[in-house]
Write a protein that holds these residues in place. Structure first.
Motif, mmCIF file in Angstrom:
data_model
loop_
_atom_site.group_PDB
_atom_site.id
_atom_site.type_symbol
_atom_site.label_atom_id
_atom_site.label_comp_id
_atom_site.label_asym_id
_atom_site.label_seq_id
_atom_site.Cartn_x
_atom_site.Cartn_y
_atom_site.Cartn_z
ATOM 1 N N GLU A 29 0.977 -1.162 -0.139
ATOM 2 C CA GLU A 29 -0.351 0.193 0.025
ATOM 3 C C GLU A 29 1.140 1.520 0.239
ATOM 4 O OE1 GLU A 29 -2.500 0.469 2.955
ATOM 5 O OE2 GLU A 29 -0.726 -0.668 4.686
ATOM 6 N N ASN A 30 2.254 0.976 -0.209
ATOM 7 C CA ASN A 30 2.994 2.406 -0.300
ATOM 8 C C ASN A 30 3.428 2.963 -1.462
ATOM 9 O OD1 ASN A 30 3.939 2.649 2.248
ATOM 10 N ND2 ASN A 30 4.636 1.263 2.475
ATOM 11 N N GLU A 31 3.631 4.254 -2.026
ATOM 12 C CA GLU A 31 4.289 4.727 -3.330
ATOM 13 C C GLU A 31 5.907 5.158 -3.410
ATOM 14 O OE1 GLU A 31 1.887 4.138 -5.560
ATOM 15 O OE2 GLU A 31 2.419 4.974 -6.518
ATOM 16 N N GLN A 70 2.201 0.821 -5.221
ATOM 17 C CA GLN A 70 1.043 0.004 -5.815
ATOM 18 C C GLN A 70 0.361 0.190 -6.791
ATOM 19 O OE1 GLN A 70 -1.768 2.792 -3.145
ATOM 20 N NE2 GLN A 70 -2.357 0.661 -2.580
ATOM 21 N N SER A 71 0.479 1.510 -7.449
ATOM 22 C CA SER A 71 0.485 2.472 -8.654
ATOM 23 C C SER A 71 0.709 1.406 -9.746
ATOM 24 C CB SER A 71 -0.107 3.104 -8.949
ATOM 25 O OG SER A 71 1.415 4.084 -9.300
ATOM 26 N N ASN A 72 2.188 0.909 -9.923
ATOM 27 C CA ASN A 72 2.583 0.085 -10.764
ATOM 28 C C ASN A 72 1.847 -0.827 -11.344
ATOM 29 O OD1 ASN A 72 4.462 -0.829 -12.739
ATOM 30 N ND2 ASN A 72 6.262 -1.939 -11.392
ATOM 31 N N PRO A 73 1.049 -0.283 -12.865
ATOM 32 C CA PRO A 73 -0.073 -1.633 -13.332
ATOM 33 C C PRO A 73 1.605 -3.342 -13.658
ATOM 34 C CG PRO A 73 0.839 0.018 -14.809
ATOM 35 C CD PRO A 73 1.361 0.465 -13.600
ATOM 36 N N LEU A 74 2.886 -2.963 -13.672
ATOM 37 C CA LEU A 74 3.787 -3.932 -14.406
ATOM 38 C C LEU A 74 4.473 -4.587 -12.920
ATOM 39 C CD1 LEU A 74 6.428 -2.019 -16.410
ATOM 40 C CD2 LEU A 74 4.626 -4.191 -17.176
ATOM 41 N N ALA A 75 3.699 -4.934 -11.949
ATOM 42 C CA ALA A 75 3.763 -5.779 -10.597
ATOM 43 C C ALA A 75 3.153 -6.575 -10.947
ATOM 44 C CB ALA A 75 4.148 -4.389 -9.406
ATOM 45 N N GLU A 76 3.600 -8.037 -10.711
ATOM 46 C CA GLU A 76 3.233 -8.955 -10.291
ATOM 47 C C GLU A 76 1.880 -9.216 -9.010
ATOM 48 O OE1 GLU A 76 4.066 -12.768 -12.450
ATOM 49 O OE2 GLU A 76 1.945 -13.776 -11.108
ATOM 50 N N ARG A 77 0.833 -9.325 -8.521
ATOM 51 C CA ARG A 77 0.699 -9.392 -7.055
ATOM 52 C C ARG A 77 0.365 -11.168 -6.520
ATOM 53 N NH1 ARG A 77 2.920 -4.102 -5.579
ATOM 54 N NH2 ARG A 77 1.547 -2.776 -7.364
ATOM 55 N N GLU A 93 16.517 -14.618 4.738
ATOM 56 C CA GLU A 93 15.905 -13.111 5.149
ATOM 57 C C GLU A 93 14.082 -13.288 5.067
ATOM 58 O OE1 GLU A 93 17.784 -10.907 2.926
ATOM 59 O OE2 GLU A 93 16.347 -8.806 4.141
ATOM 60 N N LEU A 94 13.286 -13.278 5.395
ATOM 61 C CA LEU A 94 12.067 -13.082 4.623
ATOM 62 C C LEU A 94 12.000 -11.341 4.738
ATOM 63 C CD1 LEU A 94 10.536 -15.452 8.169
ATOM 64 C CD2 LEU A 94 10.931 -16.047 5.780
ATOM 65 N N VAL A 95 11.108 -11.628 3.804
ATOM 66 C CA VAL A 95 10.738 -10.051 3.047
ATOM 67 C C VAL A 95 9.398 -9.712 3.128
ATOM 68 C CG1 VAL A 95 12.040 -8.592 1.268
ATOM 69 C CG2 VAL A 95 13.738 -10.129 1.907
ATOM 70 N N LEU A 96 8.882 -8.720 3.258
ATOM 71 C CA LEU A 96 7.591 -8.996 2.583
ATOM 72 C C LEU A 96 6.877 -6.872 2.557
ATOM 73 C CD1 LEU A 96 4.980 -8.854 5.674
ATOM 74 C CD2 LEU A 96 7.793 -9.418 6.085
ATOM 75 N N SER A 97 6.531 -6.653 1.925
ATOM 76 C CA SER A 97 5.951 -5.613 1.573
ATOM 77 C C SER A 97 5.327 -5.099 2.369
ATOM 78 C CB SER A 97 5.452 -5.494 0.025
ATOM 79 O OG SER A 97 5.144 -6.183 -0.424
ATOM 80 N N GLU A 98 4.298 -3.558 2.427
ATOM 81 C CA GLU A 98 3.675 -3.495 3.428
ATOM 82 C C GLU A 98 1.554 -3.815 2.930
ATOM 83 O OE1 GLU A 98 4.566 -0.316 4.872
ATOM 84 O OE2 GLU A 98 2.892 -0.207 6.336
ATOM 85 N N HIS A 118 8.551 9.211 -1.018
ATOM 86 C CA HIS A 118 7.667 8.184 -0.883
ATOM 87 C C HIS A 118 6.346 9.467 -1.044
ATOM 88 C CE1 HIS A 118 11.229 7.013 1.017
ATOM 89 N NE2 HIS A 118 10.660 5.021 0.274
ATOM 90 N N VAL A 119 5.607 9.279 -1.262
ATOM 91 C CA VAL A 119 4.403 9.808 -1.750
ATOM 92 C C VAL A 119 3.283 9.922 -0.823
ATOM 93 C CG1 VAL A 119 2.088 10.113 -3.720
ATOM 94 C CG2 VAL A 119 4.318 9.013 -4.092
ATOM 95 N N THR A 120 2.658 11.201 -0.164
ATOM 96 C CA THR A 120 1.462 11.289 0.568
ATOM 97 C C THR A 120 0.504 9.801 -0.055
ATOM 98 O OG1 THR A 120 1.696 13.488 -0.033
ATOM 99 C CG2 THR A 120 -0.093 13.071 1.380
ATOM 100 N N GLY A 121 0.109 9.659 1.603
ATOM 101 C CA GLY A 121 -0.964 9.183 1.364
ATOM 102 C C GLY A 121 0.304 7.700 1.788
ATOM 103 N N SER A 122 1.230 6.927 1.784
ATOM 104 C CA SER A 122 2.298 6.113 2.348
ATOM 105 C C SER A 122 2.032 5.846 3.567
ATOM 106 C CB SER A 122 3.060 6.412 1.372
ATOM 107 O OG SER A 122 3.427 5.836 0.148
ATOM 108 N N PRO A 123 1.601 4.311 4.518
ATOM 109 C CA PRO A 123 2.330 4.567 5.876
ATOM 110 C C PRO A 123 3.950 4.768 6.023
ATOM 111 C CG PRO A 123 0.544 3.486 4.468
ATOM 112 C CD PRO A 123 1.061 3.502 3.330
ATOM 113 N N LYS A 124 4.526 4.657 4.808
ATOM 114 C CA LYS A 124 5.746 4.411 5.293
ATOM 115 C C LYS A 124 6.306 5.926 5.312
ATOM 116 C CE LYS A 124 10.150 2.539 2.998
ATOM 117 N NZ LYS A 124 10.666 1.555 1.958
#
Ligand code: SF4
Length: 549
Positions: free
Chosen positions: A91-93, A101-108, A132-137, A204-210
């Motif tokens: 949910e970050n940008e 979040q807004s990258n249409p090329l990213a497979e989720r 190393e466990l890695v995860l996005s927001e 880190h665009v406005t609205g990103s929790p990060k």
């Protein structure tokens, strides 16, 4: 005890002028001696070294001193570590990241515990024992869910005689780290990205929790009191002036020494690299860190943190890493940045990575230098019950229907551009009507068409990546999808300019080119699939004459 954000509010203000210093304020030899005595550097001395290194001839001296200081305290080992991504929903940008979040090329993809377990078995069978466990927001992958993955990893490692569970994740509350530690977590890796707040806010665009800069700065003041004392900190080099970020990283490490009497286990040295659908990473900026500066940074960190491990990863190529890794560092050889990527193989992930020799070859090279590899055991067979991967042919019928829909949208796009030639936009109503139609077209391409590209690309890779001729073609298709994402971004920006100026000339040039390239791309893909289908058909019926021996 003040937290780091409280400390940095005062000390951070000096960082800019220290980073800009032109001349050292102390003799470099005195600084080397102090580093050797104190086993570290204060930021003023680090700034003097940076200033001294503006004279290229002095860089070799700094490197030699760093090696000497380091050799006295570092163990003759290199730790292997492998990242395992759990989710790519975010949910970050963060404008530099392929998973924004807004990258249409990213497979989720979000790995279920079963899927993760299968991937972990594969990795463990390769001999890796530091995970190393890695995860996005991902809002559906909070610390409570994560604890189950940590616990499973811990259990599997213990069953094999032990190992280490690390984590790179969104930043959490102190009590979350207490729970994760109880589940078996031993170390936490986190980069501040950039310590320069105005640039942090820009990336880190406005609205990103990060975007909460100080909450991130205070991460270690929550992690360490939670009982996790093995930590890795650093900055993502290339987001701002590296001098500032290196000094701030040293300041952060020194805060941990003062506040907790603790040395960071590792220091991150990632440089910004290209990522799919990330315009910001496509071409060098004024903050791009050169190879020469990068090597200097490694020396500065070795002097500032002689007992900490520098964290080498596959963002850099093998030659760069192997020529710089030293006793007491951390090294990544296997790196797939997509959840489930080790099982799927060759899926574009968070950022681009380099291919490396096999882990055994790398361990051999290190051994020849007298460095023992840690957390890399002998390879074992996968459990027999492990499902074998099957090759699924792309659904060509559905795929052709989607191509037809995209072609129709290309014609619509072409018609709107033709309208702009006739009515270039002096009239406000014409301009607004054209822009409304273009917005709908862009929406179609950024959602439906990009989603099609992504799925098609993955299906092609799974079905046809086996031979080198196909691989080259597939890579060309992948590059073409990448270009499309970037061209759409550019076209949208030009729409904004057109709205202001009424001059459509750039919009027309860019649009015409994108439409032409996309039409050619669709034809090339169709020819490729036809060719591959013919190969499959010939393989199924190898003797067209029908003769039998
Ligand atoms: S850097 Fe992390 S938080 Fe930011 S967009 Fe990428 S995955 Fe999400």
């Amino acid at each position: 005890m003040p937290t780091f954000s409280e400390v940095f509010r005062v000390s951070g203000a000096r960082m800019e002028s220290l980073a800009e210093m032109r001349e050292p304020v102390r003799l470099l030899e005195d600084i080397f001696a102090a580093a050797e005595r104190n086993r570290g550097l204060d930021v003023e001395d680090a700034a003097s070294l940076i200033a001294g290194a503006r004279e290229p001839g002095r860089r070799a001296e700094i490197r030699t001193a760093a090696q000497r200081v380091r050799e006295n305290v570092a163990p003759h080992t290199v730790e292997f570590v492998i990242p395992v991504y759990l989710t790519s929903f975010c949910e970050n940008e963060c404008l530099y990241c392929g998973y924004r979040q807004s990258n249409p090329l990213a497979e989720r993809v979000r790995l279920s515990l079963d899927e993760f377990s299968r991937e972990l078995d594969l990795i463990l069978s390769w001999g890796h024992r530091q995970i190393e466990l890695v995860l996005s927001e991902d809002p559906e992958f909070g610390p409570e869910v994560l604890a189950r993955y940590v616990e499973l990893t811990r259990r599997k490692l213990d069953g094999l005689g032990g190992g280490v569970v690390g984590l790179c994740s969104p930043v959490y509350e102190r009590q979350d780290y207490v729970a994760l530690r109880a589940a078996g977590l031993e170390w936490v890796v986190e980069w501040q990205e950039t310590y320069h707040q105005p640039h942090f806010d820009r990336w880190h665009v406005t609205g990103s929790p990060k975007r909460d800069f100080e909450y991130r700065l205070d991460l270690w003041d929550r992690v360490i009191p939670a009982g996790i004392t093995k930590i890795a900190l650093g900055a993502l080099l290339g987001l701002y002036d590296w001098r500032y970020d290196v000094l701030a990283t040293i300041e952060h490490g020194n805060h941990l020494r003062r506040a907790y009497g603790l040395e960071p286990h590792a220091i991150g040295i990632p440089r910004l690299k290209p990522a799919r659908g990330v315009l910001a990473s496509q071409k060098p900026s004024r903050f791009t860190v050169s190879d020469d500066d990068y090597r200097l940074i490694l020396s500065l960190y070795h002097l500032a943190f002689p007992r900490s491990r520098l964290f080498f990863n596959t963002r850099e190529n093998y030659e760069m890493n192997i020529s710089n890794v030293a006793a007491g560092d951390l090294f990544t050889v296997d790196c797939d940045t997509f959840p489930g990527g080790y099982l799927r193989n060759d899926t574009p992930g968070q950022f681009s990575t380099h291919g490396f020799p096999t882990r055994r070859e790398v361990a051999g090279v290190l051994a020849a230098r007298g460095l023992k590899s840690l957390y890399l055991e002998a390879e074992t067979a996968l459990p027999a019950s492990e499902p074998q991967s099957t090759v699924v042919q792309p659904d060509t019928l559905k795929w052709r229907e989607e191509h037809a829909k995209i072609r129709a949208a290309l014609q619509d796009w072409q018609a709107i551009l033709a309208g702009l030639v006739l009515h270039p936009g002096e009239n406000l109503a014409d301009r607004q009507a054209a822009l409304a139609a273009l917005r709908m077209t862009m929406h179609f391409f950024k959602t439906y068409a990009m989603e099609h590209c992504r799925k098609e690309e993955n299906a092609f890779f799974r079905a046809f990546a086996a031979n080198s001729h196909s691989s080259a073609k597939l890579q060309a298709f992948r590059n073409s999808h990448e270009r499309l994402g970037i061209d759409l971004d550019k076209f949208e920006r030009q729409m904004a300019s057109y709205q202001l100026s009424g001059d459509p000339s750039v919009l027309l040039t860019l649009g015409e080119r994108t439409i032409r390239e996309l039409n050619e791309h669709l034809v090339a893909e169709e020819e490729f699939v036809e060719g591959q289908s013919a190969v499959v058909a010939r393989a199924a019926c190898p003797d067209p004459s029908g003769s039998r021996p």
